[in-house]
Scaffold this motif. Structure first.
Motif, PDB file in Angstrom:
ATOM      1  N   GLY A  25      26.800 -28.749  -4.039  1.00 27.13           N
ATOM      2  CA  GLY A  25      26.850 -29.894  -3.156  1.00 27.13           C
ATOM      3  C   GLY A  25      26.468 -29.357  -1.702  1.00 27.13           C
ATOM      4  O   GLY A  25      26.034 -30.115  -0.931  1.00 27.13           O
ATOM      5  N   LYS A  26      26.391 -28.230  -1.343  1.00 30.03           N
ATOM      6  CA  LYS A  26      26.015 -27.661  -0.059  1.00 30.03           C
ATOM      7  C   LYS A  26      24.515 -27.277   0.036  1.00 30.03           C
ATOM      8  O   LYS A  26      23.993 -26.381   0.719  1.00 30.03           O
ATOM      9  CB  LYS A  26      26.759 -26.791   0.527  1.00 30.03           C
ATOM     10  CG  LYS A  26      28.270 -27.127   0.915  1.00 30.03           C
ATOM     11  CD  LYS A  26      29.265 -26.086   1.111  1.00 30.03           C
ATOM     12  CE  LYS A  26      30.598 -26.550   1.502  1.00 30.03           C
ATOM     13  NZ  LYS A  26      31.452 -25.582   1.995  1.00 30.03           N
ATOM     14  N   LYS A 152      22.953 -34.847  -3.211  1.00 25.19           N
ATOM     15  CA  LYS A 152      24.164 -35.179  -2.508  1.00 25.19           C
ATOM     16  C   LYS A 152      23.743 -35.354  -1.116  1.00 25.19           C
ATOM     17  O   LYS A 152      24.514 -35.899   0.090  1.00 25.19           O
ATOM     18  CB  LYS A 152      25.443 -34.320  -2.506  1.00 25.19           C
ATOM     19  CG  LYS A 152      26.368 -34.434  -3.843  1.00 25.19           C
ATOM     20  CD  LYS A 152      27.486 -33.433  -3.917  1.00 25.19           C
ATOM     21  CE  LYS A 152      28.352 -33.698  -5.135  1.00 25.19           C
ATOM     22  NZ  LYS A 152      29.454 -32.813  -5.133  1.00 25.19           N
ATOM     23  N   ARG A 153      22.635 -34.935  -0.651  1.00 26.63           N
ATOM     24  CA  ARG A 153      22.015 -34.939   0.817  1.00 26.63           C
ATOM     25  C   ARG A 153      20.623 -35.587   0.338  1.00 26.63           C
ATOM     26  O   ARG A 153      19.909 -35.566   1.455  1.00 26.63           O
ATOM     27  CB  ARG A 153      21.762 -33.704   1.153  1.00 26.63           C
ATOM     28  CG  ARG A 153      22.850 -32.703   1.325  1.00 26.63           C
ATOM     29  CD  ARG A 153      22.771 -31.347   1.757  1.00 26.63           C
ATOM     30  NE  ARG A 153      22.510 -31.428   3.246  1.00 26.63           N
ATOM     31  CZ  ARG A 153      22.195 -30.469   4.062  1.00 26.63           C
ATOM     32  NH1 ARG A 153      22.072 -29.293   3.511  1.00 26.63           N
ATOM     33  NH2 ARG A 153      21.932 -30.552   5.385  1.00 26.63           N
ATOM     34  N   ARG A 154      20.459 -36.700  -0.360  1.00 20.15           N
ATOM     35  CA  ARG A 154      19.203 -37.494  -0.409  1.00 20.15           C
ATOM     36  C   ARG A 154      18.982 -38.330   0.713  1.00 20.15           C
ATOM     37  O   ARG A 154      17.745 -38.343   1.093  1.00 20.15           O
ATOM     38  CB  ARG A 154      19.222 -38.292  -1.770  1.00 20.15           C
ATOM     39  CG  ARG A 154      17.942 -39.117  -1.924  1.00 20.15           C
ATOM     40  CD  ARG A 154      17.862 -39.083  -3.535  1.00 20.15           C
ATOM     41  NE  ARG A 154      17.565 -37.955  -4.276  1.00 20.15           N
ATOM     42  CZ  ARG A 154      17.881 -37.751  -5.628  1.00 20.15           C
ATOM     43  NH1 ARG A 154      18.513 -38.826  -6.126  1.00 20.15           N
ATOM     44  NH2 ARG A 154      17.637 -36.743  -6.211  1.00 20.15           N
ATOM     45  N   ASP A 286      24.318 -41.566   4.168  1.00 20.40           N
ATOM     46  CA  ASP A 286      24.963 -40.749   3.172  1.00 20.40           C
ATOM     47  C   ASP A 286      26.403 -40.996   2.955  1.00 20.40           C
ATOM     48  O   ASP A 286      27.219 -41.088   2.075  1.00 20.40           O
ATOM     49  CB  ASP A 286      24.664 -39.265   3.160  1.00 20.40           C
ATOM     50  CG  ASP A 286      23.218 -38.892   2.948  1.00 20.40           C
ATOM     51  OD1 ASP A 286      22.916 -39.552   1.949  1.00 20.40           O
ATOM     52  OD2 ASP A 286      22.909 -37.723   3.456  1.00 20.40           O
ATOM     53  N   LYS A 287      27.106 -41.179   4.471  1.00 21.33           N
ATOM     54  CA  LYS A 287      28.755 -41.435   4.568  1.00 21.33           C
ATOM     55  C   LYS A 287      28.962 -42.885   4.273  1.00 21.33           C
ATOM     56  O   LYS A 287      29.887 -43.057   3.726  1.00 21.33           O
ATOM     57  CB  LYS A 287      28.837 -41.106   5.840  1.00 21.33           C
ATOM     58  CG  LYS A 287      28.707 -39.492   5.957  1.00 21.33           C
ATOM     59  CD  LYS A 287      29.270 -39.178   7.574  1.00 21.33           C
ATOM     60  CE  LYS A 287      29.122 -37.436   7.513  1.00 21.33           C
ATOM     61  NZ  LYS A 287      29.441 -36.894   8.946  1.00 21.33           N
ATOM     62  N   ASP A 341      17.775 -43.851  -5.459  1.00 22.36           N
ATOM     63  CA  ASP A 341      19.256 -43.196  -6.120  1.00 22.36           C
ATOM     64  C   ASP A 341      19.505 -44.286  -7.226  1.00 22.36           C
ATOM     65  O   ASP A 341      20.335 -43.927  -8.157  1.00 22.36           O
ATOM     66  CB  ASP A 341      20.226 -43.714  -4.778  1.00 22.36           C
ATOM     67  CG  ASP A 341      20.347 -42.678  -3.804  1.00 22.36           C
ATOM     68  OD1 ASP A 341      19.841 -41.713  -4.097  1.00 22.36           O
ATOM     69  OD2 ASP A 341      20.839 -42.868  -2.826  1.00 22.36           O
TER      70      ASP A 341
END
Length: 413
Positions: A25-26, A152-154, A286-287, A341
């Motif tokens: 994820g990181k 997760k950082r797309r 993303d958020k 996505d």
């Protein structure tokens, strides 16, 4: 005792698995290959964007009017549009590297040929060829970037990737106008082709991931020219990029007609607006999702079009540049991340092809339609009608939000 040891081992294994998942994820965005695709994208966009405001001047030098300017600018995007679906299929069958290198090579050769253009007809034909290279290379680059960015950082990653193209989109026109005021057109076009050559060299250094080929019904379609999951954000983009067709093709001529100085500063301030946006827009996407980015971005683009339609002086021109940079820099990567996505893993290439097809279609339609409007009504009406195009995009966006929420709520019930 043995059971306790086994339980401890089980807990340690679960802890390691959780740690690995957290690490995934990181995953970092800034890998070697991502940096290469970023700079390759920058240079190909720079070579292209330098020609965008200068091609109208070149057509004018060859004896063309506003209508011919619109057609020469627009035909490029239509040829790119027609080729993108084939590029999307080739990305899945022939591989990312083949499509990208092929497109860049065609781009370099076609732009270099402008140096030998002695007639509008020759320029028109080579613009069609350039569109082929542009369609293949930009469809491939977006897909390659998607491959390289952790899922997760797309939003954040695509923001940075989009920044490379948007900075070139901002600095390129200003640089092109400066160079054509100092150099002959043949020398200038060789410089533009040289930017494409730098991109080609960088692209040859990338380690490309193999396409994820999975059997699906889509492979058996007779006419497979788009990815349906990407249609909604792509339609929204179309109404936004028509405004860019009006700016890139006719804003230098509009400001010259009104004796307003500082067109080079317009593109520089636009670049600053894009850069500022990229610092936070991807993370917000993303958020909080696309609605937190797209709505404010479209409002700023609308305000920029209204200011350009008014345009009493250089101050308003510069304010419009900043607003347009902030707005376009927010909307374009957010819509692209949304389009990618939703697509299945083996359809990412086609999703990017669909997205950029509508990107091209918007610019092409904008250039051609606004060329007719400029001829009949004058340059001011370009930006009045462009503001209406942004309003259509906003209304359509709210309609799609309402429709999608209704579908989700019915699915839950």
């Amino acid at each position: 005792m043995k059971e306790r040891r086994n339980q401890r081992k089980m807990e340690e294994r679960l802890h390691k698995e959780q740690k690995n998942q957290d690490q995934i994820g990181k995953e970092k965005i800034w890998t070697r290959d991502f940096i290469f695709i970023l700079f390759a994208n920058f240079f190909i966009f720079l070579g292209f964007q330098m020609t965008l405001p200068t091609i109208p001047l070149f057509v004018e030098k060859l004896g063309g009017n506003d209508q011919l300017i619109g057609f020469v600018v627009g035909i490029f995007t239509f040829s790119a549009l027609l080729l993108r679906p084939f590029a999307g299929h080739a990305l899945e069958s022939r591989g990312r590297g083949f499509v990208y290198i092929f497109g860049l090579t065609i781009f370099v050769l076609s732009v270099g040929s402008y140096a030998f253009a002695m007639s509008i007809l020759f320029l028109f034909v080579m613009r069609v060829v350039q569109g082929v290279g542009w369609g293949y290379s930009t469809t491939a680059s977006g897909t390659i970037a998607t491959d390289l960015i952790p899922p997760k950082r797309r939003g954040e990653g695509m923001g940075f990737f989009g920044l490379s193209g948007n900075i070139a989109m901002a600095f390129g026109p200003a640089l092109g106008l400066i160079l054509t005021s100092k150099l002959s057109f043949p020398v200038f076009f060789f410089i533009c082709a040289g930017c494409g050559l730098v991109s080609l060299i960088l692209a040859s250094q990338i380690k490309y991931k193999k396409a994820e080929k999975k059997p699906s019904k889509s492979e058996h379609r007779r006419f497979d020219f788009y990815e349906k999951t990407a249609l909604q954000p792509s339609f929204l983009l179309f109404f936004i990029t028509t405004t860019f067709g009006g700016i890139a093709s006719f804003l230098p001529l509009y400001t010259a007609e009104k004796h307003i100085a500082g067109i080079q500063w317009y593109f520089l301030l636009y670049a600053i607006g894009v850069l500022i946006t990229r610092m936070f827009a991807g993370k917000i996407y993303d958020k909080r999702g696309h609605q937190a980015v797209v709505i404010p971005g479209e409002i700023m683009i609308l305000a920029a079009m209204i200011l350009l339609a008014w345009l009493p002086n250089s101050t308003i021109l510069f304010l419009a540049a900043i607003l347009y940079g902030l707005g376009f820099g927010s909307v374009q990567p957010a819509l692209q991340a949304w389009a990618v996505d939703q697509a299945p893993m083996n359809r990412k290439g086609m999703a990017n092809a669909t997205f950029f097809s509508f990107f091209d279609l918007g610019i092409g339609v904008g250039a051609m339609v606004f060329g007719q409007i400029a001829q009949l009504l004058g340059y001011r009406f370009i930006y009045i009608i462009a503001s209406l195009s942004v309003l259509v995009s906003m209304i359509l966006y709210f309609f799609l939000l309402f429709k999608n929420r209704t579908v989700r709520s019915q699915g839950l019930n």
